[in-house]
Design a protein around this motif. Structure first.
Motif, PDB file in Angstrom:
ATOM      1  N   ALA A   1       7.901  10.969  -7.250  1.00  0.00           N
ATOM      2  CA  ALA A   1       8.405   9.661  -6.829  1.00  0.00           C
ATOM      3  C   ALA A   1       8.942   8.834  -7.985  1.00  0.00           C
ATOM      4  N   GLY A   2       8.836   9.318  -9.236  1.00  0.00           N
ATOM      5  CA  GLY A   2       9.288   8.516 -10.364  1.00  0.00           C
ATOM      6  C   GLY A   2       8.370   7.322 -10.556  1.00  0.00           C
ATOM      7  N   ASP A   3       8.952   6.170 -10.849  1.00  0.00           N
ATOM      8  CA  ASP A   3       8.158   4.945 -11.042  1.00  0.00           C
ATOM      9  C   ASP A   3       8.556   3.931  -9.973  1.00  0.00           C
ATOM     10  N   PRO A   4       7.906   3.951  -8.817  1.00  0.00           N
ATOM     11  CA  PRO A   4       8.274   3.003  -7.760  1.00  0.00           C
ATOM     12  C   PRO A   4       7.973   1.560  -8.108  1.00  0.00           C
ATOM     13  N   TYR A   5       7.137   1.331  -9.148  1.00  0.00           N
ATOM     14  CA  TYR A   5       6.817  -0.038  -9.538  1.00  0.00           C
ATOM     15  C   TYR A   5       7.935  -0.713 -10.325  1.00  0.00           C
ATOM     16  N   SER A   6       8.917   0.047 -10.782  1.00  0.00           N
ATOM     17  CA  SER A   6       9.951  -0.521 -11.646  1.00  0.00           C
ATOM     18  C   SER A   6      10.744  -1.617 -10.955  1.00  0.00           C
ATOM     19  N   ALA A   7      10.829  -1.556  -9.631  1.00  0.00           N
ATOM     20  CA  ALA A   7      11.577  -2.575  -8.879  1.00  0.00           C
ATOM     21  C   ALA A   7      10.726  -3.776  -8.506  1.00  0.00           C
ATOM     22  N   TYR A   8       9.454  -3.767  -8.917  1.00  0.00           N
ATOM     23  CA  TYR A   8       8.542  -4.825  -8.485  1.00  0.00           C
ATOM     24  C   TYR A   8       7.746  -5.393  -9.654  1.00  0.00           C
TER      25      TYR A   8
ATOM     26  N   SER B   1       5.447 -11.048  -6.715  1.00  0.00           N
ATOM     27  CA  SER B   1       6.041  -9.755  -6.372  1.00  0.00           C
ATOM     28  C   SER B   1       7.335  -9.938  -5.595  1.00  0.00           C
ATOM     29  N   PHE B   2       7.375 -10.946  -4.729  1.00  0.00           N
ATOM     30  CA  PHE B   2       8.570 -11.207  -3.925  1.00  0.00           C
ATOM     31  C   PHE B   2       9.752 -11.575  -4.818  1.00  0.00           C
ATOM     32  N   LEU B   3       9.543 -12.490  -5.762  1.00  0.00           N
ATOM     33  CA  LEU B   3      10.634 -12.888  -6.646  1.00  0.00           C
ATOM     34  C   LEU B   3      11.026 -11.748  -7.580  1.00  0.00           C
ATOM     35  N   ASN B   4      10.043 -10.974  -8.051  1.00  0.00           N
ATOM     36  CA  ASN B   4      10.362  -9.819  -8.895  1.00  0.00           C
ATOM     37  C   ASN B   4      11.283  -8.844  -8.171  1.00  0.00           C
ATOM     38  N   LEU B   5      11.034  -8.673  -6.887  1.00  0.00           N
ATOM     39  CA  LEU B   5      11.846  -7.753  -6.092  1.00  0.00           C
ATOM     40  C   LEU B   5      13.314  -8.132  -6.140  1.00  0.00           C
ATOM     41  N   PHE B   6      13.631  -9.397  -5.893  1.00  0.00           N
ATOM     42  CA  PHE B   6      15.028  -9.785  -5.789  1.00  0.00           C
ATOM     43  C   PHE B   6      15.672 -10.033  -7.150  1.00  0.00           C
ATOM     44  N   VAL B   7      14.877 -10.392  -8.153  1.00  0.00           N
ATOM     45  CA  VAL B   7      15.427 -10.484  -9.499  1.00  0.00           C
ATOM     46  C   VAL B   7      15.817  -9.103 -10.005  1.00  0.00           C
ATOM     47  N   SER B   8      14.987  -8.097  -9.738  1.00  0.00           N
ATOM     48  CA  SER B   8      15.258  -6.743 -10.216  1.00  0.00           C
ATOM     49  C   SER B   8      16.515  -6.166  -9.593  1.00  0.00           C
TER      50      SER B   8
ATOM     51  N   SER C   1       0.831  -1.205   0.000  1.00  0.00           N
ATOM     52  CA  SER C   1       0.000   0.000   0.000  1.00  0.00           C
ATOM     53  C   SER C   1       0.863   1.252   0.000  1.00  0.00           C
ATOM     54  N   TYR C   2       1.984   1.200   0.713  1.00  0.00           N
ATOM     55  CA  TYR C   2       2.910   2.334   0.735  1.00  0.00           C
ATOM     56  C   TYR C   2       3.475   2.609  -0.660  1.00  0.00           C
ATOM     57  N   ILE C   3       3.836   1.566  -1.387  1.00  0.00           N
ATOM     58  CA  ILE C   3       4.352   1.739  -2.747  1.00  0.00           C
ATOM     59  C   ILE C   3       3.275   2.326  -3.655  1.00  0.00           C
TER      60      ILE C   3
ATOM     61  N   ARG D   1       4.295  -3.214 -11.933  1.00  0.00           N
ATOM     62  CA  ARG D   1       2.909  -2.913 -11.580  1.00  0.00           C
ATOM     63  C   ARG D   1       2.713  -3.076 -10.076  1.00  0.00           C
ATOM     64  N   SER D   2       1.557  -2.621  -9.609  1.00  0.00           N
ATOM     65  CA  SER D   2       1.260  -2.639  -8.181  1.00  0.00           C
ATOM     66  C   SER D   2       1.449  -4.031  -7.586  1.00  0.00           C
ATOM     67  N   LEU D   3       2.012  -4.062  -6.390  1.00  0.00           N
ATOM     68  CA  LEU D   3       2.178  -5.333  -5.692  1.00  0.00           C
ATOM     69  C   LEU D   3       0.827  -5.951  -5.347  1.00  0.00           C
ATOM     70  N   HIS D   4      -0.192  -5.116  -5.191  1.00  0.00           N
ATOM     71  CA  HIS D   4      -1.534  -5.634  -4.904  1.00  0.00           C
ATOM     72  C   HIS D   4      -2.137  -6.329  -6.115  1.00  0.00           C
ATOM     73  N   HIS D   5      -1.555  -6.126  -7.300  1.00  0.00           N
ATOM     74  CA  HIS D   5      -2.044  -6.770  -8.515  1.00  0.00           C
ATOM     75  C   HIS D   5      -1.213  -7.996  -8.887  1.00  0.00           C
ATOM     76  N   GLN D   6      -0.324  -8.394  -7.973  1.00  0.00           N
ATOM     77  CA  GLN D   6       0.485  -9.588  -8.164  1.00  0.00           C
ATOM     78  C   GLN D   6       0.281 -10.515  -6.959  1.00  0.00           C
TER      79      GLN D   6
END
Length: 245
Positions: A119-126, A139-146, A108-110, A129-134
């Motif tokens: 804020a630019g594009d905070p979704y780029s690291a996740y 979203s967890f794996l996207n975070l560490f792959v990015s 929700s914070y993102i 798109r919104s973490l609530h839509h994943q």
């Protein structure tokens, strides 16, 4: 590695949480000088409490995120961080603290950041798109792959990541961990109950169930023993559990 050692300072005279946890009272210091350290133990043994304290002492948000993600919904953290001393060489400021229990608040914070023009594009690291839509796992794996492309030293602390991951995605996380190890820029401390994650080769396992915090072999953990027994003799274990003849 960057975070080399943790030392417990003298606790106050208190029989309240977390200063009454045996694992803390009977441990002087911990060697964390390796790529991957697992905290292993039963619920209530103190492993998540210690991971949270390390994260706070290192400057991360107690509810999860990076050092720049400063949001708060409830002040539930313990005072243990006040009684830890961390030894770094060098100290790092990059990284992430993942907490399954508060990941909804982080998502929700993102989303709130994404609404701000500065804020630019905070979704780029996740995953874009919104973490609530994943799903949590996606979203967890996207975070560490990015974050694999980053050349900056980083400390990652994961509190029970298996809560967000199916067994197949836990295997995928093992591959992500391996890729991070290959870069030589990351250090991980993970609190987990997962016998899959605990099987990562060469990891240090620290057991919180024996009074003091001590190294333990993978095959000696209750997580491995109980899972192996259940898979090898499920019917027998269930009959004993249900008190059936």
């Amino acid at each position: 590695m960057f975070l080399r050692e943790l030392r417990f300072l003298d606790f106050p005279n208190s029989n309240h949480h977390p200063f009454d946890i045996p694992a803390f009272c009977d441990t002087g210091e911990l060697n964390l000088n390796q790529f991957l350290t697992f905290f292993v133990g039963e619920n209530g043994s103190g492993k998540s409490t210690l991971l949270e304290a390390i994260a706070i002492q290192a400057g991360f948000n107690p509810e999860g995120g990076s050092r720049s993600n400063q949001f708060a919904t409830a002040a539930t953290e313990s005072r243990l961080f006040e009684y830890l001393k961390l030894r770094w060489l060098p100290k790092v400021t990059q990284g992430f603290f993942f907490r399954a229990e508060s990941f909804f608040n982080f998502a929700s914070y993102i989303d709130d950041l994404a609404k701000e023009s500065f804020a630019g594009d905070p979704y780029s690291a996740y995953g874009g798109r919104s973490l609530h839509h994943q799903s949590h796992g996606e979203s967890f794996l996207n975070l560490f792959v990015s974050r694999l492309s980053s050349r900056k030293p980083a400390l990652y602390m994961l509190d029970e990541p298996e809560a967000a991951l199916s067994p197949a995605r836990q295997l995928a996380l093992l591959r992500v961990l391996h890729d991070h190890q290959e870069t030589g820029h990351s250090q991980f401390i993970v609190s987990t109950h997962s016998p899959i994650l605990l099987g990562y080769p060469g990891a240090t396992l620290l057991n919180f169930d024996g009074g003091s915090i001590e190294p333990i072999l993978y095959e000696e953990t209750n997580h491995y023993i109980i899972t192996q027994q259940f898979l090898n003799a499920r019917d027998i274990m269930l009959r004993e559990l249900f008190h059936e003849d």
